[in-house]
Design a protein around this motif. Structure first.
Motif, PDB file in Angstrom:
ATOM      1  N   ILE A  43      74.483 -28.456  -8.644  1.00 29.10           N
ATOM      2  CA  ILE A  43      75.880 -28.735  -8.991  1.00 29.10           C
ATOM      3  C   ILE A  43      76.623 -29.253  -7.760  1.00 29.10           C
ATOM      4  CG2 ILE A  43      78.035 -27.843  -9.934  1.00 29.10           C
ATOM      5  CD1 ILE A  43      76.433 -25.700 -11.382  1.00 29.10           C
ATOM      6  N   PHE A  44      76.739 -28.424  -6.738  1.00 27.58           N
ATOM      7  CA  PHE A  44      77.619 -28.767  -5.624  1.00 27.58           C
ATOM      8  C   PHE A  44      77.022 -29.826  -4.699  1.00 27.58           C
ATOM      9  CE2 PHE A  44      78.489 -24.132  -6.539  1.00 27.58           C
ATOM     10  CZ  PHE A  44      79.425 -24.439  -7.512  1.00 27.58           C
ATOM     11  N   GLN A  45      75.742 -29.719  -4.379  1.00 27.53           N
ATOM     12  CA  GLN A  45      75.131 -30.762  -3.549  1.00 27.53           C
ATOM     13  C   GLN A  45      75.049 -32.083  -4.308  1.00 27.53           C
ATOM     14  OE1 GLN A  45      71.405 -29.586  -1.790  1.00 27.53           O
ATOM     15  NE2 GLN A  45      72.323 -27.975  -0.550  1.00 27.53           N
ATOM     16  N   ASP A  46      74.729 -32.016  -5.592  1.00 30.83           N
ATOM     17  CA  ASP A  46      74.677 -33.254  -6.382  1.00 30.83           C
ATOM     18  C   ASP A  46      76.064 -33.875  -6.508  1.00 30.83           C
ATOM     19  OD1 ASP A  46      71.981 -32.954  -6.648  1.00 30.83           O
ATOM     20  OD2 ASP A  46      71.966 -32.615  -8.827  1.00 30.83           O
ATOM     21  N   TRP A  47      77.086 -33.042  -6.677  1.00 32.89           N
ATOM     22  CA  TRP A  47      78.459 -33.563  -6.738  1.00 32.89           C
ATOM     23  C   TRP A  47      78.813 -34.232  -5.417  1.00 32.89           C
ATOM     24  CZ3 TRP A  47      83.041 -32.929  -4.117  1.00 32.89           C
ATOM     25  CH2 TRP A  47      84.197 -33.426  -4.760  1.00 32.89           C
ATOM     26  N   ALA A  48      78.499 -33.565  -4.317  1.00 31.32           N
ATOM     27  CA  ALA A  48      78.802 -34.121  -2.993  1.00 31.32           C
ATOM     28  C   ALA A  48      78.088 -35.448  -2.781  1.00 31.32           C
ATOM     29  CB  ALA A  48      78.392 -33.120  -1.907  1.00 31.32           C
ATOM     30  N   LYS A  49      76.826 -35.493  -3.166  1.00 32.38           N
ATOM     31  CA  LYS A  49      76.052 -36.727  -3.005  1.00 32.38           C
ATOM     32  C   LYS A  49      76.660 -37.858  -3.823  1.00 32.38           C
ATOM     33  CE  LYS A  49      71.384 -38.632  -3.632  1.00 32.38           C
ATOM     34  NZ  LYS A  49      69.999 -38.336  -4.112  1.00 32.38           N
ATOM     35  N   GLN A  50      77.085 -37.557  -5.044  1.00 32.72           N
ATOM     36  CA  GLN A  50      77.665 -38.592  -5.896  1.00 32.72           C
ATOM     37  C   GLN A  50      78.970 -39.112  -5.316  1.00 32.72           C
ATOM     38  OE1 GLN A  50      76.011 -39.714  -8.886  1.00 32.72           O
ATOM     39  NE2 GLN A  50      77.399 -41.376  -8.309  1.00 32.72           N
ATOM     40  N   VAL A  51      79.789 -38.204  -4.797  1.00 34.04           N
ATOM     41  CA  VAL A  51      81.057 -38.607  -4.174  1.00 34.04           C
ATOM     42  C   VAL A  51      80.800 -39.492  -2.955  1.00 34.04           C
ATOM     43  CG1 VAL A  51      83.013 -37.720  -2.825  1.00 34.04           C
ATOM     44  CG2 VAL A  51      82.441 -36.682  -5.026  1.00 34.04           C
ATOM     45  N   GLU A  52      79.815 -39.096  -2.171  1.00 33.95           N
ATOM     46  CA  GLU A  52      79.494 -39.888  -0.979  1.00 33.95           C
ATOM     47  C   GLU A  52      78.980 -41.279  -1.345  1.00 33.95           C
ATOM     48  OE1 GLU A  52      76.874 -37.100   0.848  1.00 33.95           O
ATOM     49  OE2 GLU A  52      78.523 -35.757   1.365  1.00 33.95           O
ATOM     50  N   GLU A  53      78.140 -41.340  -2.382  1.00 29.42           N
ATOM     51  CA  GLU A  53      77.624 -42.632  -2.832  1.00 29.42           C
ATOM     52  C   GLU A  53      78.734 -43.499  -3.404  1.00 29.42           C
ATOM     53  OE1 GLU A  53      74.476 -41.947  -5.562  1.00 29.42           O
ATOM     54  OE2 GLU A  53      73.046 -41.266  -4.036  1.00 29.42           O
ATOM     55  N   ASP A  54      79.574 -42.912  -4.253  1.00 26.95           N
ATOM     56  CA  ASP A  54      80.643 -43.677  -4.893  1.00 26.95           C
ATOM     57  C   ASP A  54      81.683 -44.167  -3.889  1.00 26.95           C
ATOM     58  OD1 ASP A  54      79.392 -43.264  -7.294  1.00 26.95           O
ATOM     59  OD2 ASP A  54      80.781 -41.712  -8.012  1.00 26.95           O
ATOM     60  N   SER A  55      81.786 -43.465  -2.767  1.00 22.58           N
ATOM     61  CA  SER A  55      82.758 -43.872  -1.742  1.00 22.58           C
ATOM     62  C   SER A  55      82.131 -44.766  -0.678  1.00 22.58           C
ATOM     63  CB  SER A  55      83.356 -42.631  -1.069  1.00 22.58           C
ATOM     64  OG  SER A  55      82.375 -41.962  -0.291  1.00 22.58           O
ATOM     65  N   ASN A  56      80.853 -45.136  -0.882  1.00 26.90           N
ATOM     66  CA  ASN A  56      80.129 -45.938   0.113  1.00 26.90           C
ATOM     67  C   ASN A  56      80.166 -45.294   1.499  1.00 26.90           C
ATOM     68  OD1 ASN A  56      79.378 -48.080  -1.682  1.00 26.90           O
ATOM     69  ND2 ASN A  56      81.492 -48.836  -1.564  1.00 26.90           N
ATOM     70  N   GLY A  57      80.031 -43.970   1.508  1.00 27.68           N
ATOM     71  CA  GLY A  57      79.989 -43.241   2.762  1.00 27.68           C
ATOM     72  C   GLY A  57      81.337 -42.949   3.384  1.00 27.68           C
ATOM     73  N   GLN A  58      82.425 -43.308   2.706  1.00 31.02           N
ATOM     74  CA  GLN A  58      83.757 -43.072   3.254  1.00 31.02           C
ATOM     75  C   GLN A  58      84.176 -41.607   3.153  1.00 31.02           C
ATOM     76  OE1 GLN A  58      85.937 -45.496   4.860  1.00 31.02           O
ATOM     77  NE2 GLN A  58      83.837 -46.229   4.984  1.00 31.02           N
ATOM     78  N   LEU A  59      83.568 -40.872   2.197  1.00 28.65           N
ATOM     79  CA  LEU A  59      83.847 -39.448   2.047  1.00 28.65           C
ATOM     80  C   LEU A  59      82.596 -38.650   2.391  1.00 28.65           C
ATOM     81  CD1 LEU A  59      85.939 -39.331  -1.256  1.00 28.65           C
ATOM     82  CD2 LEU A  59      86.762 -39.235   1.110  1.00 28.65           C
ATOM     83  N   ASN A  60      82.752 -37.681   3.226  1.00 29.13           N
ATOM     84  CA  ASN A  60      81.669 -36.811   3.660  1.00 29.13           C
ATOM     85  C   ASN A  60      82.001 -35.391   3.207  1.00 29.13           C
ATOM     86  OD1 ASN A  60      79.704 -35.375   5.107  1.00 29.13           O
ATOM     87  ND2 ASN A  60      80.982 -35.342   6.949  1.00 29.13           N
ATOM     88  N   VAL A  61      81.132 -34.777   2.405  1.00 29.40           N
ATOM     89  CA  VAL A  61      81.370 -33.432   1.886  1.00 29.40           C
ATOM     90  C   VAL A  61      80.502 -32.432   2.639  1.00 29.40           C
ATOM     91  CG1 VAL A  61      81.386 -31.952  -0.153  1.00 29.40           C
ATOM     92  CG2 VAL A  61      81.911 -34.394  -0.391  1.00 29.40           C
ATOM     93  N   GLU A  62      81.137 -31.521   3.335  1.00 31.80           N
ATOM     94  CA  GLU A  62      80.430 -30.438   4.018  1.00 31.80           C
ATOM     95  C   GLU A  62      80.525 -29.183   3.159  1.00 31.80           C
ATOM     96  OE1 GLU A  62      82.141 -29.936   7.861  1.00 31.80           O
ATOM     97  OE2 GLU A  62      81.159 -31.699   8.719  1.00 31.80           O
ATOM     98  N   ILE A  63      79.392 -28.623   2.800  1.00 29.86           N
ATOM     99  CA  ILE A  63      79.367 -27.459   1.912  1.00 29.86           C
ATOM    100  C   ILE A  63      79.182 -26.182   2.733  1.00 29.86           C
ATOM    101  CG2 ILE A  63      78.151 -26.345   0.005  1.00 29.86           C
ATOM    102  CD1 ILE A  63      77.387 -29.127  -1.000  1.00 29.86           C
ATOM    103  N   TYR A  64      80.043 -25.210   2.471  1.00 30.52           N
ATOM    104  CA  TYR A  64      79.979 -23.902   3.108  1.00 30.52           C
ATOM    105  C   TYR A  64      79.675 -22.861   2.025  1.00 30.52           C
ATOM    106  CZ  TYR A  64      82.155 -26.121   7.160  1.00 30.52           C
ATOM    107  OH  TYR A  64      82.417 -26.933   8.235  1.00 30.52           O
TER     108      TYR A  64
END
Length: 339
Positions: A43-64
């Motif tokens: 859920i969370f890593q896949d969501w983060a990966k999708q956001v990063e891909e859709d933003s062309n690397g402009q958004l970086n999600v760090e999961i804690y």
């Protein structure tokens, strides 16, 4: 100079594990599930990966994960106050904070995580519970599957079997029902339950099968009662200020990855984990009792129905006159979301 350049490249490579080192923004996500859990990965890593891909690397999600950025009971406020950019938590950890949302947790509303997630997200989308989240920007909502009763040494089959047992309650709503049946409810975050059982602090707990495998609780219990008297509501939400700080293009990426799409993803993951958790208990030879229709069961119907009435009445006494309407709508959505 060579050493300095190499060090910078190493830092950039490390950041790249979560996204682009040249990201416009780094978003910190806080939640309570273990880092190696399927919930975190699917859920969370896949969501983060999708956001990063859709933003062309402009958004970086760090999961804690595992409460490393915020304790479970304070995670929602961490997003509201900007301590975390994104927070994922169970509403039941903050008693009384989400009263209409917790209606979804009442007996007879949720039959599976997928169905419950659809109910909860629809109630939010259609404005029935949206006001409860006005201080953050909700990404998506979902639920666990039905929570059951699990115990180490005491075999629970009827309400009277709960008398005197120390049972971990998932929320104040569920705790009141347990109290009415003679149990001694204990409140604590899910990650603390394993140690509490090991130390004999509690006799049992209320958990969906998903959590029994994610937090390894199946290892410590022997008896299970499939009494679907409760389901956990969960919110993934974003600090409004963190969202406002993004460019309009990046806001569009977040919006694209919000709503029913990810609610359904989470529901499917939890359904699969429910199946796995139950299979684990069967494989280790545990005793499992099943209450097929608790709201019609001669032993369980009365306390469960009374518990629901008590909760709805408490909301009306708080001035939430639409509580009954939200409850009826949640029940109606149950049939629609079952399809």
């Amino acid at each position: 100079m060579k050493f300095a350049i190499s060090s910078l490249l190493l830092v950039a490579s490390t950041l790249g594990m979560c996204g682009s080192a040249s990201a416009e923004s780094t978003l910190r996500m806080a939640h309570l599930w273990p880092a190696g859990s399927v919930v975190n990965k699917k859920i969370f890593q896949d969501w983060a990966k999708q956001v990063e891909e859709d933003s062309n690397g402009q958004l970086n999600v760090e999961i804690y994960p595992s409460q490393t950025l915020s304790q479970a009971g304070k995670t929602y406020e961490a997003a509201a106050n900007g301590i975390a950019d994104i927070a994922v938590t169970l509403q039941g950890y903050t008693a009384g904070r989400f009263p209409l949302t917790e209606i979804v947790q009442l007996p007879g509303v949720v039959s599976s995580a997928s169905q419950g997630s659809c109910i909860l997200q629809t109630l939010y989308n259609e404005g029935d519970i949206a006001e409860e989240y006005s201080d953050t920007r909700v990404l998506f909502l979902f639920t666990t599957g039905p929570a059951y009763l699990h115990s180490q040494d005491a075999e629970i089959q009827k309400p009277g079997d709960l008398e005197g047992l120390r049972i971990r309650r998932p929320s104040s709503v569920a705790g009141e029902m347990l109290s009415s049946m003679g149990a001694q409810p204990l409140g604590m975050p899910a990650p603390d339950i394993y140690t509490a059982l090991q130390r004999g602090v509690m006799d049992g707990l209320s958990f969906p099968w998903e959590a029994m495998t994610v937090f390894r609780i199946n290892e410590l219990v022997n008896y299970h009662l499939e009494l679907p008297y409760y389901a956990g509501a969960i919110v993934a939400t974003m600090s409004q200020s963190s969202y406002d700080d993004l460019s309009s293009d990046m806001q569009d990426v977040i919006d694209k990855n919000s709503g029913m799409k990810w609610s359904r993803v989470a529901g499917r993951v939890f359904d699969e984990l429910d199946r796995k958790g139950r299979e684990e208990a069967v494989a280790q030879g545990d005793t499992i009792h099943v209450v097929e229709d608790p709201l019609s069961d001669p032993d369980w119907a009365a306390p469960l129905k009374q518990g629901s009435r008590n909760y709805l009445q408490s909301l009306e006494e708080r001035g939430l006159d639409d509580a009954g309407d939200v409850y009826e709508k949640a029940l109606a959505l149950g049939e629609r979301c079952q399809a």
